[in-house]
Design a protein around this motif. Structure first.
Motif, PDB file in Angstrom:
ATOM      1  N   ASP A  38      -0.777  62.951 -11.633  1.00  0.00           N
ATOM      2  CA  ASP A  38      -1.909  63.785 -12.026  1.00  0.00           C
ATOM      3  C   ASP A  38      -1.803  65.179 -11.403  1.00  0.00           C
ATOM      4  OD1 ASP A  38      -4.430  64.089 -13.404  1.00  0.00           O
ATOM      5  OD2 ASP A  38      -5.359  64.093 -11.413  1.00  0.00           O
ATOM      6  N   GLN A  39      -1.377  65.248 -10.141  1.00  0.00           N
ATOM      7  CA  GLN A  39      -1.215  66.545  -9.478  1.00  0.00           C
ATOM      8  C   GLN A  39      -0.140  67.385 -10.158  1.00  0.00           C
ATOM      9  OE1 GLN A  39      -0.457  65.478  -5.405  1.00  0.00           O
ATOM     10  NE2 GLN A  39      -2.633  65.313  -4.912  1.00  0.00           N
ATOM     11  N   ARG A  40       0.850  66.744 -10.749  1.00  0.00           N
ATOM     12  CA  ARG A  40       1.912  67.459 -11.476  1.00  0.00           C
ATOM     13  C   ARG A  40       1.447  67.948 -12.832  1.00  0.00           C
ATOM     14  NH1 ARG A  40       7.643  65.230  -9.854  1.00  0.00           N
ATOM     15  NH2 ARG A  40       8.326  67.283 -10.473  1.00  0.00           N
ATOM     16  N   GLY A  41       0.303  67.463 -13.277  1.00  0.00           N
ATOM     17  CA  GLY A  41      -0.192  67.840 -14.594  1.00  0.00           C
ATOM     18  C   GLY A  41       0.138  66.839 -15.684  1.00  0.00           C
ATOM     19  N   GLY A  42       0.521  65.627 -15.305  1.00  0.00           N
ATOM     20  CA  GLY A  42       0.810  64.580 -16.287  1.00  0.00           C
ATOM     21  C   GLY A  42       2.296  64.439 -16.561  1.00  0.00           C
ATOM     22  N   TRP A  43       2.591  63.706 -17.613  1.00  0.00           N
ATOM     23  CA  TRP A  43       3.971  63.375 -17.948  1.00  0.00           C
ATOM     24  C   TRP A  43       4.773  64.562 -18.467  1.00  0.00           C
ATOM     25  CZ3 TRP A  43       5.952  59.176 -16.093  1.00  0.00           C
ATOM     26  CH2 TRP A  43       5.164  58.065 -15.877  1.00  0.00           C
ATOM     27  N   GLY A  44       4.117  65.542 -19.049  1.00  0.00           N
ATOM     28  CA  GLY A  44       4.860  66.678 -19.602  1.00  0.00           C
ATOM     29  C   GLY A  44       5.861  66.201 -20.635  1.00  0.00           C
ATOM     30  N   ASP A  45       7.101  66.630 -20.514  1.00  0.00           N
ATOM     31  CA  ASP A  45       8.154  66.266 -21.467  1.00  0.00           C
ATOM     32  C   ASP A  45       9.008  65.089 -21.001  1.00  0.00           C
ATOM     33  OD1 ASP A  45       7.427  68.237 -23.273  1.00  0.00           O
ATOM     34  OD2 ASP A  45       8.710  69.743 -22.332  1.00  0.00           O
ATOM     35  N   ALA A  46       8.549  64.331 -20.004  1.00  0.00           N
ATOM     36  CA  ALA A  46       9.320  63.195 -19.500  1.00  0.00           C
ATOM     37  C   ALA A  46       9.527  62.160 -20.604  1.00  0.00           C
ATOM     38  CB  ALA A  46       8.616  62.553 -18.307  1.00  0.00           C
ATOM     39  N   THR A  47      10.697  61.535 -20.603  1.00  0.00           N
ATOM     40  CA  THR A  47      11.049  60.559 -21.630  1.00  0.00           C
ATOM     41  C   THR A  47      11.673  59.319 -21.003  1.00  0.00           C
ATOM     42  OG1 THR A  47      13.256  61.499 -21.946  1.00  0.00           O
ATOM     43  CG2 THR A  47      11.491  62.359 -23.370  1.00  0.00           C
ATOM     44  N   VAL A  48      11.783  58.290 -21.805  1.00  0.00           N
ATOM     45  CA  VAL A  48      12.563  57.104 -21.474  1.00  0.00           C
ATOM     46  C   VAL A  48      13.345  56.745 -22.729  1.00  0.00           C
ATOM     47  CG1 VAL A  48      10.757  55.425 -22.105  1.00  0.00           C
ATOM     48  CG2 VAL A  48      12.516  54.806 -20.428  1.00  0.00           C
ATOM     49  N   GLU A  49      14.567  56.301 -22.546  1.00  0.00           N
ATOM     50  CA  GLU A  49      15.414  55.970 -23.694  1.00  0.00           C
ATOM     51  C   GLU A  49      15.424  54.472 -23.945  1.00  0.00           C
ATOM     52  OE1 GLU A  49      19.894  56.698 -25.454  1.00  0.00           O
ATOM     53  OE2 GLU A  49      19.307  57.657 -23.588  1.00  0.00           O
ATOM     54  N   LEU A  50      15.136  54.109 -25.202  1.00  0.00           N
ATOM     55  CA  LEU A  50      15.201  52.717 -25.633  1.00  0.00           C
ATOM     56  C   LEU A  50      16.208  52.602 -26.772  1.00  0.00           C
ATOM     57  CD1 LEU A  50      11.462  51.622 -25.647  1.00  0.00           C
ATOM     58  CD2 LEU A  50      13.189  51.197 -23.905  1.00  0.00           C
ATOM     59  N   ALA A  51      16.722  51.405 -26.953  1.00  0.00           N
ATOM     60  CA  ALA A  51      17.699  51.149 -28.014  1.00  0.00           C
ATOM     61  C   ALA A  51      17.091  51.419 -29.385  1.00  0.00           C
ATOM     62  CB  ALA A  51      18.180  49.706 -27.929  1.00  0.00           C
ATOM     63  N   ALA A  52      17.958  51.625 -30.352  1.00  0.00           N
ATOM     64  CA  ALA A  52      17.511  51.857 -31.727  1.00  0.00           C
ATOM     65  C   ALA A  52      16.678  50.685 -32.224  1.00  0.00           C
ATOM     66  CB  ALA A  52      18.723  52.068 -32.628  1.00  0.00           C
ATOM     67  N   GLY A  53      15.790  50.968 -33.132  1.00  0.00           N
ATOM     68  CA  GLY A  53      14.932  49.951 -33.717  1.00  0.00           C
ATOM     69  C   GLY A  53      13.477  50.333 -33.551  1.00  0.00           C
ATOM     70  N   ARG A  54      12.609  49.545 -34.165  1.00  0.00           N
ATOM     71  CA  ARG A  54      11.169  49.797 -34.051  1.00  0.00           C
ATOM     72  C   ARG A  54      10.601  48.984 -32.896  1.00  0.00           C
ATOM     73  NH1 ARG A  54       6.878  48.518 -38.717  1.00  0.00           N
ATOM     74  NH2 ARG A  54       7.237  46.423 -37.912  1.00  0.00           N
ATOM     75  N   TRP A  55       9.890  49.654 -32.006  1.00  0.00           N
ATOM     76  CA  TRP A  55       9.281  49.047 -30.828  1.00  0.00           C
ATOM     77  C   TRP A  55       7.765  49.073 -30.986  1.00  0.00           C
ATOM     78  CZ3 TRP A  55      12.108  47.156 -26.634  1.00  0.00           C
ATOM     79  CH2 TRP A  55      13.481  47.409 -26.659  1.00  0.00           C
ATOM     80  N   THR A  56       7.101  47.959 -30.711  1.00  0.00           N
ATOM     81  CA  THR A  56       5.653  47.852 -30.821  1.00  0.00           C
ATOM     82  C   THR A  56       5.062  47.547 -29.461  1.00  0.00           C
ATOM     83  OG1 THR A  56       5.832  47.024 -33.088  1.00  0.00           O
ATOM     84  CG2 THR A  56       3.760  46.602 -31.937  1.00  0.00           C
ATOM     85  N   ASP A  57       4.031  48.309 -29.087  1.00  0.00           N
ATOM     86  CA  ASP A  57       3.308  48.062 -27.841  1.00  0.00           C
ATOM     87  C   ASP A  57       2.314  46.930 -28.098  1.00  0.00           C
ATOM     88  OD1 ASP A  57       1.771  48.042 -25.530  1.00  0.00           O
ATOM     89  OD2 ASP A  57       1.500  50.214 -25.477  1.00  0.00           O
ATOM     90  N   LEU A  58       2.487  45.811 -27.409  1.00  0.00           N
ATOM     91  CA  LEU A  58       1.611  44.658 -27.604  1.00  0.00           C
ATOM     92  C   LEU A  58       0.187  44.920 -27.127  1.00  0.00           C
ATOM     93  CD1 LEU A  58       3.982  41.709 -26.634  1.00  0.00           C
ATOM     94  CD2 LEU A  58       3.438  42.610 -28.907  1.00  0.00           C
ATOM     95  N   LEU A  59      -0.019  45.934 -26.291  1.00  0.00           N
ATOM     96  CA  LEU A  59      -1.353  46.239 -25.779  1.00  0.00           C
ATOM     97  C   LEU A  59      -2.155  47.128 -26.729  1.00  0.00           C
ATOM     98  CD1 LEU A  59      -0.402  46.880 -22.057  1.00  0.00           C
ATOM     99  CD2 LEU A  59      -1.217  44.761 -23.085  1.00  0.00           C
ATOM    100  N   THR A  60      -1.492  48.020 -27.435  1.00  0.00           N
ATOM    101  CA  THR A  60      -2.197  48.974 -28.299  1.00  0.00           C
ATOM    102  C   THR A  60      -1.905  48.804 -29.779  1.00  0.00           C
ATOM    103  OG1 THR A  60      -0.450  50.644 -28.195  1.00  0.00           O
ATOM    104  CG2 THR A  60      -2.164  50.719 -26.471  1.00  0.00           C
ATOM    105  N   GLY A  61      -0.782  48.179 -30.112  1.00  0.00           N
ATOM    106  CA  GLY A  61      -0.357  48.067 -31.502  1.00  0.00           C
ATOM    107  C   GLY A  61       0.408  49.286 -32.001  1.00  0.00           C
ATOM    108  N   ASN A  62       0.534  50.333 -31.177  1.00  0.00           N
ATOM    109  CA  ASN A  62       1.291  51.526 -31.559  1.00  0.00           C
ATOM    110  C   ASN A  62       2.768  51.196 -31.675  1.00  0.00           C
ATOM    111  OD1 ASN A  62      -1.033  53.102 -31.520  1.00  0.00           O
ATOM    112  ND2 ASN A  62      -0.747  53.673 -29.385  1.00  0.00           N
ATOM    113  N   THR A  63       3.460  51.903 -32.587  1.00  0.00           N
ATOM    114  CA  THR A  63       4.892  51.677 -32.771  1.00  0.00           C
ATOM    115  C   THR A  63       5.658  52.978 -32.605  1.00  0.00           C
ATOM    116  OG1 THR A  63       4.762  52.003 -35.171  1.00  0.00           O
ATOM    117  CG2 THR A  63       4.525  49.741 -34.360  1.00  0.00           C
ATOM    118  N   TRP A  64       6.899  52.840 -32.175  1.00  0.00           N
ATOM    119  CA  TRP A  64       7.818  53.971 -32.006  1.00  0.00           C
ATOM    120  C   TRP A  64       9.199  53.544 -32.456  1.00  0.00           C
ATOM    121  CZ3 TRP A  64       4.142  52.690 -28.414  1.00  0.00           C
ATOM    122  CH2 TRP A  64       3.194  53.670 -28.126  1.00  0.00           C
TER     123      TRP A  64
END
Length: 90
Positions: A38-64
């Motif tokens: 929070d002191q840094r101002g949030g995540w900004g442009d930080a990323t994490v790399e996941l393998a190809a394919g569709r990923w679904t968040d079981l907590l929110t239902g959002n997909t990436w």
């Protein structure tokens, strides 16, 4: 631990990510040291790399789609995400 692969956050706020893969189709992401983030101002442009394919968040239902996911988007609702890769995508 066997069966776990660490995931690293990239970018200036990437060290605030604690994440791992369980096998190849389950990713757990959580916020580490949220007050400092929070002191840094949030995540900004930080990323994490996941393998190809569709990923679904079981907590929110959002997909990436796999690749470099912006942590500000994945962790926008909760400070944790439980992502599962669709079976036909694996």
């Amino acid at each position: 631990f066997r069966g776990y692969t660490p995931l690293l956050g990239a970018g200036p706020s990437g060290e605030h990510l604690l994440a791992f893969l369980r096998h190849e189709d389950l990713a757990v992401l959580t916020t580490r040291l949220p007050a400092g983030l929070d002191q840094r101002g949030g995540w900004g442009d930080a990323t994490v790399e996941l393998a190809a394919g569709r990923w679904t968040d079981l907590l929110t239902g959002n997909t990436w789609q796999g690749g470099n996911l912006r942590l500000a988007e994945v962790l926008a609702v909760y400070p944790v995400a439980l992502l599962v890769r669709d079976a036909e995508e694996a």
